[in-house]
Structure formats: C-alpha cells, structure tokens
Design an enzyme around this catalytic site. Sequence first.
Site, short mmCIF file in Angstrom:
data_model
loop_
_atom_site.label_atom_id
_atom_site.label_comp_id
_atom_site.label_asym_id
_atom_site.label_seq_id
_atom_site.Cartn_x
_atom_site.Cartn_y
_atom_site.Cartn_z
N GLU A 322 0.84 -1.20 0.00
CA GLU A 322 0.00 0.00 0.00
C GLU A 322 0.88 1.26 0.00
O GLU A 322 0.49 2.30 -0.50
CB GLU A 322 -0.95 0.00 1.20
N HIS A 351 7.20 -27.29 1.82
CA HIS A 351 6.41 -28.43 1.35
C HIS A 351 5.26 -27.95 0.48
O HIS A 351 4.29 -28.68 0.27
CB HIS A 351 5.92 -29.24 2.55
N LYS A 455 -13.46 1.54 -3.51
CA LYS A 455 -14.54 1.91 -2.58
C LYS A 455 -15.65 2.63 -3.32
O LYS A 455 -16.83 2.36 -3.11
CB LYS A 455 -14.00 2.83 -1.49
#
Length: 528
Positions: A322, A351, A455
């Site tokens: 950000e 793994h 937004k």
Amino acid sequence: MTSRALWQRYQDWLYFHPGLGLYLDISRMRFDDAFVASLQPKFDKAFTDMVKLEKGAIANPDENRMVGHYWLRNPDLAPTPELTQEIVQTLEQIEAFADQVHTGAIHPPKESRFTDIISIGIGGSALGPQFVAEALSPDLPPLQIHFIDNSDPTGIDRVLAQLGNKLATTLVLVISKSGGTPEPRNGMIEVKQAYTAQNLDFAKYAVAITGPGSNLDQVAKSENWLARFSMYDWVGGRTSEMSAVGLVPAALQGIDIRAMLDGAKEMDDATRVPNLKNNPAALLALAWYFSGNGKGEKDMVVLPYKDSLLLFSRYLQQLVMESLGKEKDLDGKTVYQGIAVYGNKGSTDQHAYVQQLREGVPNFFATLIEVLEDRQGKSPEVDPGVTSGDYLCGFLLGTRQALYENNRDSITVSIPQVNARTVGALIALYERAVGLYASLVNVNAYHQPGVEAGKKAAAVILDLQKRVLEVLKTQKKALSMTELADIVGAAEEVEAIYKILRHLHTNNRGVVLTGDLAKPGSLTVSLG
Ligand SMILES: O=P(O)(O)OC[C@H]1O[C@H](O)[C@H](O)[C@@H](O)[C@@H]1O
C-alpha cells in the site's frame, strides 16, 4: 564466488544490533560495490527526507498531513509539546484501562470480569493487532481476542457462534481511523444486534478507537460507550500498530506494550543513522532496490521460520504494497511502482511452493526470518543429539543455500526470540525501510489513492442495487436483463445488474430469476 569469499562477504555486510541481538545479512544479494556507490546520492537524499519527515514536515503532500508514527515510541521527538503530551496521555489512558479491565474494576454489567475481546477493524486497523496477537499473546491471555475484519456474514457468524453465551463477558473494540470504513461499520452493527438479541446493553461493552470527531467517535460519544481512544491523523493506518489501534488490544491481552515501544524506539534510533552500512533499514532498502532494479521487478517472499510470526508477511503486505504500489511518482510521472509481498512460514512452505522458488520463474528474492532461541526450556531429542529446533535451523540454512546455488537471492534477519521488544523492532525496521525505499524511488509512501477507486465503485454498485429494486417493485411482468437495465436507465450496467440479481436470488431476498441459469441473457426477473 568461493565459499571463503562468501564467508568474507557475509562478514563484510553483516549488520548486528547489540541491544536487540538482531542480525541482518544481505550478503546473499548479488550487488557489487559499484552498485552501492551508484545509489549513495539517492540514500543521502533519503536520509535528509527522513529527518524532515521526523521534524514534522508535510511528508504526505496529497493529504496535507505530517507523518508521525516514529513519535509514538519517542514522544519527545514530536514537533510540538501538545503532540508529545497527547501521545503520553493516550498511552497512560491505555495502560490504566487495560489494568482496570484486568482487575475487574471495569467489568461487564452482570459479570465480574471480561474474558474475551471482539476486535472489529480492517486493513491497518486489523493487520497489526492480528500479527501481534499471533506473535505475542500469552498461551493463556487474560482476555482472548477474536477478529472480525471483513463484511463477510459467515465470518461474523462464526465469531459470534464461537463466543455464544460468552458475549456477556466480551469486550468489543471497534477500530477505524477514519471511523467511516463500511466493513467495520457493518461488523459493528451486526455485533450490536447480537448483543441486543441477548438483552445486553452494547454500549457497556463497546470501545471505540478512532479519529476524534469521526462518525464512529460521534456514535460512541452519543451512546456513551465504555471508552474512547484517539487515533491521530498523522499516523497512517498501516503504521498504526504502536498507536491506540495496536496498543489497546495488545495491552488487554497482557502483552508488554512498553517493551514493544522500547524495541521500536531502539530500532528507530538505529535506522536514523545516516550511513548505509550501519543502518539496517537502509541495507534492506538497498537490497530491495538491487533485486527489483528499483522498479519492483522481483517479489519479496517472506519466510519466518517460527509459527508465531506467521502473520508477519500478511502484515508486511499492506505496509509494503500500500505504501510503495503507486502509479505516479512525486513529480507526477507515471512509474507503476511497488514490490509484491507474499509468504507464510518455514519450513511449512518448503512443502508447498518453495519448489517454484528453487527451480521455477526467478522473479523474487526471499527474506528468511530466523529466531535463534528454539523454545524456553530443554528440547527432547528427535534423533540422537538432534532436536526439532535443529531441524528447523537446518531447513532454513539449507533453503538459503539451495536458493543461492540456483541464483536466487535472499536476505536473512535473525532475532534472538519472539518477544515484545523484537516484534516492536521488526515493525520499526520495516516501516523505516519502506520510508527510505519510497524516497529512493520517489513515491509518496503515505497515501493510497488506488484504494479509493474500489470503494467508490462498490458504492456505485450498492446504489444500482437500490435503483434496480425500486424499479422491480413497480413492474407487473417479469423482465429480461436488458429490459430491466433500460428501465433503470443503466443500459451499460446490464452485467452488473445481472450479478446483483443473482446474488439477491441466491439469498432469498425476494428476487426470482427464471430461465436457464447457464444463459444469463435468457433469464427474466421479477419480485417473488
Ligand atoms: O482504519 P480505517 O479508517 O477504517 O481504515 C482501514 C483501512 O482502509 C483503507 O481502505 C486503507 O486503504 C487502509 O490503509 C486502512 O488501513
């Protein structure tokens, strides 16, 4: 390079902080002296920028804000006596509150003690508290924390179901700097309803952590919530762990917040040194710049070899991405900057995806986090003379070597233990590295204009949903998607309208879709 030469390079570039017992090793990044010399002028500027920022310059020009998270751990550095006092008082208020909750002086209406916390917040108002809880919460904390960090109904249900009757002894922290972010607002409303359903007076359980005067602050004030703590406009969400945002939940869990602040302060002192080789944050920034060519061409894979540091990469994801992920630089030039961050923990990830790191696309550099102390107390042997901790250490060293052999660079950060001081120091180290790197690549690390677009687009969708439902109420016959979009006056939005209706249909919200679900264009819609 021969192993002798590498050993020398390791020693030449090793940084050690004696007070914190922290080592930083960037010897397995393949830069040379000429590269370092070429960056020196940029570093000189970065150090000067940082001094100005710490003195209270407007380092976030777009939002016209100072950037003061460093003052939180050394309030005397704040540019005015009023700010210093505000920081000191908030800290004292947090400690007094946590103490009163622990002793039962502050308690729920019908019970003698609070036992649990629901922490509602998102982004910077969740990631720090989550990371610190995972890293530092004692095995049996005085209050057990639970997080609601999304607008996901099932996620909220799960937390509430797990708590069940314990809501009567659960404190609710609503954390939002702006006090207007939709997700925590929704979480708060739903949690409040759950309290009301159990005949509990929500205000007696609720604590707000937010900017003074925000919507949330006003609600908390008017409803007379149990407590309110201030978040300052000069602390960004992603650097707010050492403000009330992180300290209130930490203190309530019995985490030593003074030690966390001290560790950060010590690291701040170390990363203020205007000398590349003696400044661990500058060394990190150098390594990042080298690896990604100053353009983020390589991803940062963060692998802490310690379960309790699992959320560090997720925390760093916001801090780094950000802050650095920007379209424009400070001169308005289009640069598309950033560094992608991912990772979970070692050796577990060996793994899973380390196969690709070792042999696949070489588009990353690794950051291995080593914790020198295995555990407190003696370890049993899993092989003759060998413990689980020896294995973990072996896996880390082996991975570092295997990556290097295949021309994959890595950084190793080693800390003596995971404790409040070292966690505070790690946070401070990366905060400063991000600040310095941002200066190297000339971006504003303290704004997030791109987040606003998402937004706003979401708000447009919710508005469209309202308009669609209003139109449907007035219709006598079922409509096709395109007919409906035309009547709504949003012909361009037909696909969004279809998706809104599919969601409402699935959730039995009175919308009926008829036709072949595989062919959205064939569907008709009406209110059931
Ligand atoms: O604390 P809040 O104001 O609720 O903000 C929560 C988060 O949401 C925003 O969208 C920002 O991108 C983040 O930087 C911030 O941390």
